[in-house]
Write a protein that holds these residues in place. Structure first.
Motif, PDB file in Angstrom:
ATOM      1  N   SER A 153      16.479  -4.457   9.504  1.00 50.58           N
ATOM      2  CA  SER A 153      16.119  -3.388   8.581  1.00 50.58           C
ATOM      3  C   SER A 153      15.378  -3.925   7.369  1.00 50.58           C
ATOM      4  N   ASN A 154      15.722  -5.127   6.909  1.00 46.22           N
ATOM      5  CA  ASN A 154      14.999  -5.715   5.784  1.00 46.22           C
ATOM      6  C   ASN A 154      13.605  -6.156   6.197  1.00 46.22           C
ATOM      7  N   ALA A 155      13.449  -6.609   7.418  1.00 40.28           N
ATOM      8  CA  ALA A 155      12.144  -7.076   7.886  1.00 40.28           C
ATOM      9  C   ALA A 155      11.130  -5.934   7.943  1.00 40.28           C
ATOM     10  N   SER A 156      11.565  -4.721   8.168  1.00 42.30           N
ATOM     11  CA  SER A 156      10.632  -3.613   8.279  1.00 42.30           C
ATOM     12  C   SER A 156       9.965  -3.282   6.944  1.00 42.30           C
ATOM     13  N   HIS A 157      10.470  -3.780   5.845  1.00 43.86           N
ATOM     14  CA  HIS A 157       9.897  -3.508   4.536  1.00 43.86           C
ATOM     15  C   HIS A 157       9.119  -4.690   3.977  1.00 43.86           C
ATOM     16  N   ASP A 158       8.932  -5.732   4.779  1.00 36.68           N
ATOM     17  CA  ASP A 158       8.118  -6.851   4.316  1.00 36.68           C
ATOM     18  C   ASP A 158       6.678  -6.396   4.182  1.00 36.68           C
ATOM     19  N   PHE A 159       6.053  -6.773   3.094  1.00 37.99           N
ATOM     20  CA  PHE A 159       4.658  -6.387   2.862  1.00 37.99           C
ATOM     21  C   PHE A 159       3.903  -7.617   2.393  1.00 37.99           C
ATOM     22  N   VAL A 160       2.911  -8.008   3.157  1.00 37.21           N
ATOM     23  CA  VAL A 160       2.043  -9.121   2.784  1.00 37.21           C
ATOM     24  C   VAL A 160       0.621  -8.575   2.789  1.00 37.21           C
ATOM     25  N   ASP A 185      -5.607   1.662 -22.288  1.00 35.00           N
ATOM     26  CA  ASP A 185      -6.700   1.565 -21.324  1.00 35.00           C
ATOM     27  C   ASP A 185      -6.229   1.114 -19.938  1.00 35.00           C
ATOM     28  N   GLN A 186      -5.077   0.461 -19.835  1.00 33.20           N
ATOM     29  CA  GLN A 186      -4.616  -0.068 -18.547  1.00 33.20           C
ATOM     30  C   GLN A 186      -4.341   1.020 -17.510  1.00 33.20           C
ATOM     31  N   TRP A 187      -3.908   2.198 -17.938  1.00 34.99           N
ATOM     32  CA  TRP A 187      -3.554   3.252 -16.972  1.00 34.99           C
ATOM     33  C   TRP A 187      -4.748   3.723 -16.151  1.00 34.99           C
ATOM     34  N   GLN A 188      -5.964   3.425 -16.613  1.00 37.80           N
ATOM     35  CA  GLN A 188      -7.167   3.875 -15.928  1.00 37.80           C
ATOM     36  C   GLN A 188      -7.522   3.017 -14.710  1.00 37.80           C
ATOM     37  N   TYR A 189      -6.770   1.941 -14.477  1.00 41.68           N
ATOM     38  CA  TYR A 189      -7.070   1.004 -13.398  1.00 41.68           C
ATOM     39  C   TYR A 189      -6.028   1.093 -12.283  1.00 41.68           C
ATOM     40  N   TYR A 190      -6.521   1.016 -11.055  1.00 40.74           N
ATOM     41  CA  TYR A 190      -5.695   1.098  -9.854  1.00 40.74           C
ATOM     42  C   TYR A 190      -5.861  -0.188  -9.051  1.00 40.74           C
ATOM     43  N   TYR A 191      -4.745  -0.796  -8.673  1.00 41.06           N
ATOM     44  CA  TYR A 191      -4.754  -1.966  -7.803  1.00 41.06           C
ATOM     45  C   TYR A 191      -4.306  -1.493  -6.426  1.00 41.06           C
ATOM     46  N   ILE A 192      -5.197  -1.576  -5.435  1.00 40.04           N
ATOM     47  CA  ILE A 192      -4.910  -1.094  -4.090  1.00 40.04           C
ATOM     48  C   ILE A 192      -4.745  -2.304  -3.170  1.00 40.04           C
ATOM     49  N   TYR A 193      -3.534  -2.469  -2.649  1.00 43.15           N
ATOM     50  CA  TYR A 193      -3.207  -3.577  -1.760  1.00 43.15           C
ATOM     51  C   TYR A 193      -3.102  -3.040  -0.329  1.00 43.15           C
ATOM     52  N   PHE A 194      -3.860  -3.646   0.589  1.00 46.63           N
ATOM     53  CA  PHE A 194      -3.816  -3.278   2.007  1.00 46.63           C
ATOM     54  C   PHE A 194      -3.191  -4.427   2.800  1.00 46.63           C
ATOM     55  N   ASP A 195      -2.458  -4.086   3.862  1.00 49.07           N
ATOM     56  CA  ASP A 195      -2.026  -5.124   4.794  1.00 49.07           C
ATOM     57  C   ASP A 195      -2.653  -4.839   6.158  1.00 49.07           C
ATOM     58  N   ASP A 196      -2.313  -5.608   7.159  1.00 55.07           N
ATOM     59  CA  ASP A 196      -2.908  -5.420   8.478  1.00 55.07           C
ATOM     60  C   ASP A 196      -2.108  -4.465   9.364  1.00 55.07           C
ATOM     61  N   LYS A 197      -1.112  -3.764   8.792  1.00 54.73           N
ATOM     62  CA  LYS A 197      -0.282  -2.823   9.559  1.00 54.73           C
ATOM     63  C   LYS A 197      -0.459  -1.385   9.069  1.00 54.73           C
ATOM     64  N   ASP A 198      -1.512  -1.100   8.339  1.00 53.94           N
ATOM     65  CA  ASP A 198      -1.772   0.230   7.776  1.00 53.94           C
ATOM     66  C   ASP A 198      -0.769   0.644   6.710  1.00 53.94           C
ATOM     67  N   ASP A 199      -0.113  -0.318   6.082  1.00 55.74           N
ATOM     68  CA  ASP A 199       0.698  -0.035   4.901  1.00 55.74           C
ATOM     69  C   ASP A 199      -0.149  -0.313   3.669  1.00 55.74           C
ATOM     70  N   VAL A 200       0.090   0.463   2.624  1.00 52.54           N
ATOM     71  CA  VAL A 200      -0.689   0.335   1.391  1.00 52.54           C
ATOM     72  C   VAL A 200       0.264   0.386   0.213  1.00 52.54           C
ATOM     73  N   VAL A 201      -0.034  -0.407  -0.814  1.00 52.82           N
ATOM     74  CA  VAL A 201       0.653  -0.328  -2.095  1.00 52.82           C
ATOM     75  C   VAL A 201      -0.415  -0.116  -3.153  1.00 52.82           C
TER      76      VAL A 201
END
Length: 167
Positions: free
Chosen positions: A19-26, A48-64
């Motif tokens: 169950s913990n492995a399913s939430h790994d995000f690289v 001014d910081q709130w105007q910026y978005y950091y979009i992280y993609f992985d190879d499993k179609d998960d996004v942060v």
């Protein structure tokens, strides 16, 4: 009896580990979006910081997506603690669809404030959705926030995006 006890422990460890492995995000790529290109958002003042978005993609179609001190991810509802002036007690979620023909991502950054989690006299759950559209081809974005249940619409914004190496 000892075999049964041993097997139940092994089975329990398997479930916990799995169950913990399913939430790994690289993440495999990072894209930053904002009104203008900068080297490091931490060099900006807090407003001014709130105007910026950091979009992280992985190879499993998960996004942060990280924005304004909050993390939005696609695999769980995330609860944030109330930390005085910089973070309110909210729950965040991220939904998205990608149009493979236009290479446009339609993100919904969802924030929910529960009535019992705030000192204000709120009787209903307040939800705001940041409709964030990112074009991979043009490396641009447009966004607009709508609050519910009032359906108040905030000013739309547009900007540029760029590939960024991790810190």
């Amino acid at each position: 009896m000892n075999k049964l006890y041993f097997l139940s422990i092994v089975f329990s460890l398997f479930i916990v580990t799995n169950s913990n492995a399913s939430h790994d995000f690289v993440h495999t790529s990072l894209i930053v979006c904002g009104p203008k290109k900068i080297d490091d958002v931490r060099s900006l003042n807090k407003y001014d910081q709130w105007q910026y978005y950091y979009i992280y993609f992985d190879d499993k179609d998960d996004v942060v997506i990280y924005n304004d001190g909050y993390e939005y991810n696609t695999w769980e509802r995330r609860h944030h603690s109330h930390l005085d002036f910089n973070q309110h007690q909210i729950t965040t979620t991220l939904k998205f669809k990608k149009n493979n023909i236009t290479n446009v991502y339609n993100f919904e950054l969802i924030e929910e404030i529960d009535p019992i989690s705030t000192s204000k006299k709120i009787t209903k759950t307040i939800k705001s959705i940041d409709h964030f559209n990112f074009s991979l081809d043009s490396m641009t974005f447009s966004r607009r926030v709508v609050s519910y249940p009032s359906k108040k619409k905030y000013e739309p914004a547009t900007g540029i995006c760029w590939n960024k190496k991790s810190y």
